[in-house]
Design a protein around this motif. Structure first.
Motif, PDB file in Angstrom:
ATOM      1  N   ASP A 263      57.284  37.560  38.505  1.00 56.02           N
ATOM      2  CA  ASP A 263      58.048  36.299  37.799  1.00 56.02           C
ATOM      3  C   ASP A 263      56.959  35.098  38.134  1.00 56.02           C
ATOM      4  O   ASP A 263      57.428  33.916  38.516  1.00 56.02           O
ATOM      5  CB  ASP A 263      59.266  36.131  38.524  1.00 56.02           C
ATOM      6  N   ILE A 264      55.720  35.243  37.922  1.00 60.31           N
ATOM      7  CA  ILE A 264      54.891  34.178  38.284  1.00 60.31           C
ATOM      8  C   ILE A 264      54.703  33.202  36.872  1.00 60.31           C
ATOM      9  O   ILE A 264      54.896  33.833  35.582  1.00 60.31           O
ATOM     10  CB  ILE A 264      53.471  34.561  38.570  1.00 60.31           C
ATOM     11  N   THR A 265      54.498  32.077  36.743  1.00 63.83           N
ATOM     12  CA  THR A 265      54.611  31.303  35.875  1.00 63.83           C
ATOM     13  C   THR A 265      53.420  31.125  35.228  1.00 63.83           C
ATOM     14  O   THR A 265      52.199  30.973  35.906  1.00 63.83           O
ATOM     15  CB  THR A 265      55.415  29.801  35.982  1.00 63.83           C
ATOM     16  N   GLN A 266      53.288  30.477  33.779  1.00 62.58           N
ATOM     17  CA  GLN A 266      52.009  29.966  33.220  1.00 62.58           C
ATOM     18  C   GLN A 266      50.928  31.078  33.051  1.00 62.58           C
ATOM     19  O   GLN A 266      49.874  30.862  33.350  1.00 62.58           O
ATOM     20  CB  GLN A 266      51.647  28.685  33.790  1.00 62.58           C
ATOM     21  N   TYR A 267      51.371  32.362  33.105  1.00 65.28           N
ATOM     22  CA  TYR A 267      50.356  33.349  32.871  1.00 65.28           C
ATOM     23  C   TYR A 267      49.971  33.308  31.114  1.00 65.28           C
ATOM     24  O   TYR A 267      50.830  33.277  30.423  1.00 65.28           O
ATOM     25  CB  TYR A 267      51.203  34.811  33.246  1.00 65.28           C
ATOM     26  N   ARG A 268      48.917  33.419  31.217  1.00 64.10           N
ATOM     27  CA  ARG A 268      48.107  33.384  29.841  1.00 64.10           C
ATOM     28  C   ARG A 268      47.201  34.442  29.775  1.00 64.10           C
ATOM     29  O   ARG A 268      46.636  34.684  28.630  1.00 64.10           O
ATOM     30  CB  ARG A 268      47.632  32.170  29.674  1.00 64.10           C
ATOM     31  N   GLY A 269      46.976  35.355  30.385  1.00 65.81           N
ATOM     32  CA  GLY A 269      46.152  36.668  30.411  1.00 65.81           C
ATOM     33  C   GLY A 269      44.771  36.141  30.366  1.00 65.81           C
ATOM     34  O   GLY A 269      43.649  37.066  29.685  1.00 65.81           O
ATOM     35  N   ASP A 270      44.563  35.241  31.017  1.00 65.20           N
ATOM     36  CA  ASP A 270      42.881  34.627  30.963  1.00 65.20           C
ATOM     37  C   ASP A 270      42.646  34.316  32.505  1.00 65.20           C
ATOM     38  O   ASP A 270      43.215  33.373  32.875  1.00 65.20           O
ATOM     39  CB  ASP A 270      42.776  33.502  30.154  1.00 65.20           C
ATOM     40  N   PRO A 271      41.701  35.157  33.102  1.00 66.47           N
ATOM     41  CA  PRO A 271      41.433  34.698  34.622  1.00 66.47           C
ATOM     42  C   PRO A 271      40.993  33.286  34.730  1.00 66.47           C
ATOM     43  O   PRO A 271      41.275  32.949  35.899  1.00 66.47           O
ATOM     44  CB  PRO A 271      40.321  35.731  34.887  1.00 66.47           C
ATOM     45  N   ALA A 272      40.541  32.721  33.715  1.00 65.49           N
ATOM     46  CA  ALA A 272      40.329  31.280  33.938  1.00 65.49           C
ATOM     47  C   ALA A 272      41.100  30.440  33.951  1.00 65.49           C
ATOM     48  O   ALA A 272      41.006  29.252  34.501  1.00 65.49           O
ATOM     49  CB  ALA A 272      39.108  30.930  32.835  1.00 65.49           C
ATOM     50  N   LEU A 273      42.406  30.888  33.298  1.00 62.86           N
ATOM     51  CA  LEU A 273      43.692  29.705  33.358  1.00 62.86           C
ATOM     52  C   LEU A 273      44.752  30.377  34.166  1.00 62.86           C
ATOM     53  O   LEU A 273      45.462  29.399  34.551  1.00 62.86           O
ATOM     54  CB  LEU A 273      43.968  29.516  32.104  1.00 62.86           C
ATOM     55  N   ASP A 274      44.776  31.577  34.548  1.00 63.78           N
ATOM     56  CA  ASP A 274      45.925  32.022  35.095  1.00 63.78           C
ATOM     57  C   ASP A 274      45.988  31.643  36.569  1.00 63.78           C
ATOM     58  O   ASP A 274      44.941  31.124  37.148  1.00 63.78           O
ATOM     59  CB  ASP A 274      45.971  33.541  35.128  1.00 63.78           C
ATOM     60  N   PRO A 275      47.007  31.541  37.151  1.00 68.97           N
ATOM     61  CA  PRO A 275      47.365  30.833  38.583  1.00 68.97           C
ATOM     62  C   PRO A 275      46.683  31.835  39.493  1.00 68.97           C
ATOM     63  O   PRO A 275      46.783  32.894  39.596  1.00 68.97           O
ATOM     64  CB  PRO A 275      48.966  31.034  38.788  1.00 68.97           C
ATOM     65  N   ARG A 276      46.055  30.980  40.569  1.00 71.29           N
ATOM     66  CA  ARG A 276      45.484  31.521  41.581  1.00 71.29           C
ATOM     67  C   ARG A 276      46.176  30.809  42.823  1.00 71.29           C
ATOM     68  O   ARG A 276      46.672  29.661  42.776  1.00 71.29           O
ATOM     69  CB  ARG A 276      43.899  31.120  41.623  1.00 71.29           C
ATOM     70  N   ASP A 277      45.888  31.457  44.132  1.00 71.93           N
ATOM     71  CA  ASP A 277      46.279  30.828  45.396  1.00 71.93           C
ATOM     72  C   ASP A 277      45.278  29.921  45.962  1.00 71.93           C
ATOM     73  O   ASP A 277      44.173  29.780  45.342  1.00 71.93           O
ATOM     74  CB  ASP A 277      46.800  31.919  46.320  1.00 71.93           C
ATOM     75  N   ALA A 278      45.368  29.370  47.106  1.00 73.91           N
ATOM     76  CA  ALA A 278      44.514  28.657  47.539  1.00 73.91           C
ATOM     77  C   ALA A 278      43.110  29.036  47.839  1.00 73.91           C
ATOM     78  O   ALA A 278      42.240  28.416  47.999  1.00 73.91           O
ATOM     79  CB  ALA A 278      45.134  27.771  48.662  1.00 73.91           C
ATOM     80  N   GLN A 279      42.996  30.293  47.928  1.00 75.24           N
ATOM     81  CA  GLN A 279      41.948  31.259  48.524  1.00 75.24           C
ATOM     82  C   GLN A 279      41.319  31.523  47.054  1.00 75.24           C
ATOM     83  O   GLN A 279      40.228  32.184  46.954  1.00 75.24           O
ATOM     84  CB  GLN A 279      41.993  32.440  49.281  1.00 75.24           C
ATOM     85  N   GLY A 280      41.873  31.076  46.024  1.00 73.89           N
ATOM     86  CA  GLY A 280      41.151  31.681  44.605  1.00 73.89           C
ATOM     87  C   GLY A 280      41.605  32.887  44.147  1.00 73.89           C
ATOM     88  O   GLY A 280      40.815  33.510  43.241  1.00 73.89           O
ATOM     89  N   ARG A 281      42.491  33.667  44.712  1.00 74.26           N
ATOM     90  CA  ARG A 281      42.907  35.104  44.409  1.00 74.26           C
ATOM     91  C   ARG A 281      43.932  34.907  43.299  1.00 74.26           C
ATOM     92  O   ARG A 281      44.808  34.165  43.139  1.00 74.26           O
ATOM     93  CB  ARG A 281      43.429  35.821  45.598  1.00 74.26           C
ATOM     94  N   LEU A 282      43.480  35.794  42.129  1.00 74.12           N
ATOM     95  CA  LEU A 282      44.861  35.656  41.098  1.00 74.12           C
ATOM     96  C   LEU A 282      46.233  36.383  41.499  1.00 74.12           C
ATOM     97  O   LEU A 282      46.098  37.270  42.237  1.00 74.12           O
ATOM     98  CB  LEU A 282      44.051  36.550  39.822  1.00 74.12           C
ATOM     99  N   TRP A 283      47.251  35.636  41.244  1.00 73.96           N
ATOM    100  CA  TRP A 283      48.374  36.141  41.527  1.00 73.96           C
ATOM    101  C   TRP A 283      48.909  37.233  41.186  1.00 73.96           C
ATOM    102  O   TRP A 283      49.517  38.088  41.809  1.00 73.96           O
ATOM    103  CB  TRP A 283      49.560  35.030  41.223  1.00 73.96           C
ATOM    104  N   MET A 284      48.596  37.461  39.810  1.00 69.37           N
ATOM    105  CA  MET A 284      48.979  38.846  39.362  1.00 69.37           C
ATOM    106  C   MET A 284      48.244  39.983  39.648  1.00 69.37           C
ATOM    107  O   MET A 284      48.592  40.992  39.928  1.00 69.37           O
ATOM    108  CB  MET A 284      48.835  38.667  37.690  1.00 69.37           C
ATOM    109  N   ASP A 285      46.783  39.819  39.865  1.00 68.62           N
ATOM    110  CA  ASP A 285      46.228  40.772  40.298  1.00 68.62           C
ATOM    111  C   ASP A 285      46.556  41.398  41.923  1.00 68.62           C
ATOM    112  O   ASP A 285      46.644  42.721  41.987  1.00 68.62           O
ATOM    113  CB  ASP A 285      44.284  40.337  40.277  1.00 68.62           C
ATOM    114  N   GLU A 286      46.742  40.450  42.462  1.00 65.16           N
ATOM    115  CA  GLU A 286      46.944  40.757  43.974  1.00 65.16           C
ATOM    116  C   GLU A 286      48.344  41.281  44.161  1.00 65.16           C
ATOM    117  O   GLU A 286      48.603  42.239  44.720  1.00 65.16           O
ATOM    118  CB  GLU A 286      46.867  39.238  44.825  1.00 65.16           C
ATOM    119  N   PHE A 287      49.407  40.818  43.267  1.00 61.83           N
ATOM    120  CA  PHE A 287      50.412  41.457  43.316  1.00 61.83           C
ATOM    121  C   PHE A 287      50.388  42.943  42.775  1.00 61.83           C
ATOM    122  O   PHE A 287      51.107  43.932  43.416  1.00 61.83           O
ATOM    123  CB  PHE A 287      51.548  40.459  42.321  1.00 61.83           C
TER     124      PHE A 287
END
Length: 535
Positions: free
Chosen positions: A287-311
């Motif tokens: 249930d992460i928000t503002q997902y667009r399927g583009d690593p350049a735009l998708d949400p990351r944490d403070a360490q730069g890790r993609l929320w979806m990838d890590e989940f």
């Protein structure tokens, strides 16, 4: 005679009554209730301490890039694995005493609207998708002989929570809406508050009255493993409500003080505890928000890790349905005025978002999983009264285009945000405080669509199409026209269908019969459903 088109976007804005005669071929067997139950829900007095009915809500639908707008909350310092182990032992003892359900999907009531694929703990890898034939320039084409897949009934859902209320005067419209999935408590309310037993009871009454599949989110931010497990125990063991769809937390990347590592550990601890109580539940996340399927735009944490990838790396073996949220506007924190052309063009992003998500799931888990969009609307802010705000007729056309694309991409669950909202809260609600909003009229229309999706292509600019065979053998063709002027659209219908008469439906208008020729005039900014008989 060529059909004329008197309907326009103005009719959506003016329509005040739902379309009659919605068809639910397989209503949920365990979601039936009397009107008396529904009335008792919507007329409840507010609770003095929690204000169940008219609690003021300060929504936070922030753009991911805006740090100053992120939610500032106090998250618990961590979840102890020892605490979880002790709790699971307690649950095991309760099971020995007969308090927990058996680890069998048949131990709970099942809904006939539930896709059976979701019940498999290890979904099999799907074949690579077959490329859709190229559209014929300047033409809409439908070939009923080429079946492409199923349209999930759970795609036609919405969100609801204790911050909302279905007005007494709108209960008939709510029940006629055909909402097939009802996510609760929706938005960030569930991470700011604990769900009480009476919240659950009242919500289940509403879901049953609407004929909707219930789905509950356990609190993560400020919650605990024990509370999450107790929520499942009360709902499915003590009360026997049989809620199948469960999630943990809401839009965690907006918490502000949690990174992907911590979130994934806590999500897993809670999810495992919930499944220990009821092994049959279907887990939805992250249930992460503002997902667009583009690593350049998708949400990351403070360490730069993609929320979806890590989940997916951490919990891809446990989650059953992968979920995202998306609100394309506004793109800044200012009072942005969205032009119609930009609003309508944004619907096209779903043609790339869902394939990108599926590819990401495969890359990180090595298998396919069903996907869900559990919150979406045109705006994340409280905009109302504008030409393109969520309460506008233009938003209804946009929403039809989005859902059409989700259906074509095989999305399993869709939950528009939200079922109801008063104007002072925001324009998201399909219902307001005293009337239905234009987008409401789409949902009874969707219930006239078939479930067996067939080949359909559009080579006409600003026209999208979705076609499906119905259970009664008829063909349904949905056309969404986002152009600002009426347009003559050439139609090619392969498969042997009568073109005279053809039933034509538009949102909020009575059905009519027409003689369909080689072209159909589509009104400006319109949604049109054709239903054809076999020759």
């Amino acid at each position: 005679m060529k059909p004329t088109a008197a309907a326009s976007i103005d009719s959506l804005a003016a329509a005040g009554a739902p379309i009659n005669g919605r068809s639910l071929e397989k209503p949920p067997n365990h979601l039936t209730a009397s009107n008396e139950n529904y009335s008792s829900l919507i007329t409840l007095a507010p609770h003095s301490n929690e204000g169940y009915v008219f609690r003021a809500l300060n929504f936070r639908k922030q753009a991911v890039c805006c740090e100053e707008e992120k939610v500032k909350r106090n998250l618990r310092t961590g979840i102890s694995r020892l605490t979880c182990l002790v709790m699971l032992c307690q649950l095991a003892l309760a099971a020995c005493a007969g308090g927990a359900p058996a680890a069998n999907h048949e131990s709970l009531p099942t809904s006939s609207v539930e896709p059976t694929a979701l019940l498999s703990p290890t979904p099999t890898r799907l074949p690579d998708p077959t490329a859709t034939p190229a559209a014929t320039a300047g033409m809409v084409r439908v070939d009923s002989g080429q079946v492409e897949g199923e349209i999930s009934p759970l795609l036609f859902g919405t969100n609801y929570g204790p911050w909302s209320v279905v007005p007494v005067d709108l209960q008939d419209e709510a029940q006629a809406g055909g909402f097939m999935y009802l996510r609760f408590p929706g938005g960030n309310w569930g991470d700011d508050n604990d769900l009480k037993h009476y919240h659950i009871d009242q919500y289940i009454n509403l879901a049953r009255a609407l004929g909707a599949e219930p789905a509950i989110s356990a609190r993560m931010h400020g919650g605990s493993v024990e509370k999450a497990a107790e929520l499942v125990r009360y709902t499915n063991v003590e009360k026997g409500y049989g809620v199948r769809y469960w999630s943990v937390g809401n839009e965690p990347e907006l918490y502000g003080d949690v990174d992907t590592l911590r979130y994934n550990q806590e999500w897993r601890a809670m999810a495992e505890a919930m499944r220990a109580v009821d092994p049959s539940i279907v887990l939805v996340g992250p249930d992460i928000t503002q997902y667009r399927g583009d690593p350049a735009l998708d949400p990351r944490d403070a360490q730069g890790r993609l929320w979806m990838d890590e989940f997916l790396k951490a919990n891809g073996d446990l989650v059953d349905v992968v979920s995202i949220h998306r609100y394309p506007f506004p793109t800044t924190l200012g009072a942005e005025v969205v032009e119609k052309a930009d609003l309508y063009a944004s619907a096209e992003e779903w043609d790339s978002i869902i394939p990108a998500l599926r590819a990401q799931i495969r890359a990180q888990t090595g298998r396919d999983l069903p996907v869900a969009v559990t919150e979406f609307n045109s705006h994340w802010n409280k905009a109302t009264g504008g030409e393109t705000t969520p309460d506008s007729a233009a938003n209804a056309v946009w929403l039809a285009g989005v859902i059409t694309r989700m259906a074509r991409q095989g999305v399993t669950i869709g939950a528009q945000f939200a079922l109801q909202s008063a104007p002072k809260t925001g324009g998201w609600g399909l219902l307001s405080g005293s009337d239905v909003r234009p987008a409401y009229h789409l949902y009874p229309l969707f219930q006239q669509m078939g479930s067996q999706r067939v080949l359909s292509t559009s080579g006409v600019e600003q026209v999208s199409v979705l076609a499906a065979l119905r259970g009664d053998g008829r063909l349904s063709v949905l056309l969404v026209h986002s152009g600002l002027e009426a347009k003559e659209v050439p139609l090619r219908l392969d498969g042997g269908w009568n073109v005279d008469p053809v039933e034509l439906l538009r949102p909020g208008e009575p059905a009519q019969e027409i003689a369909l020729e080689d072209t159909l005039e589509l009104p400006a900014e319109s949604v049109t459903l054709l239903i054809l008989e076999k020759r």
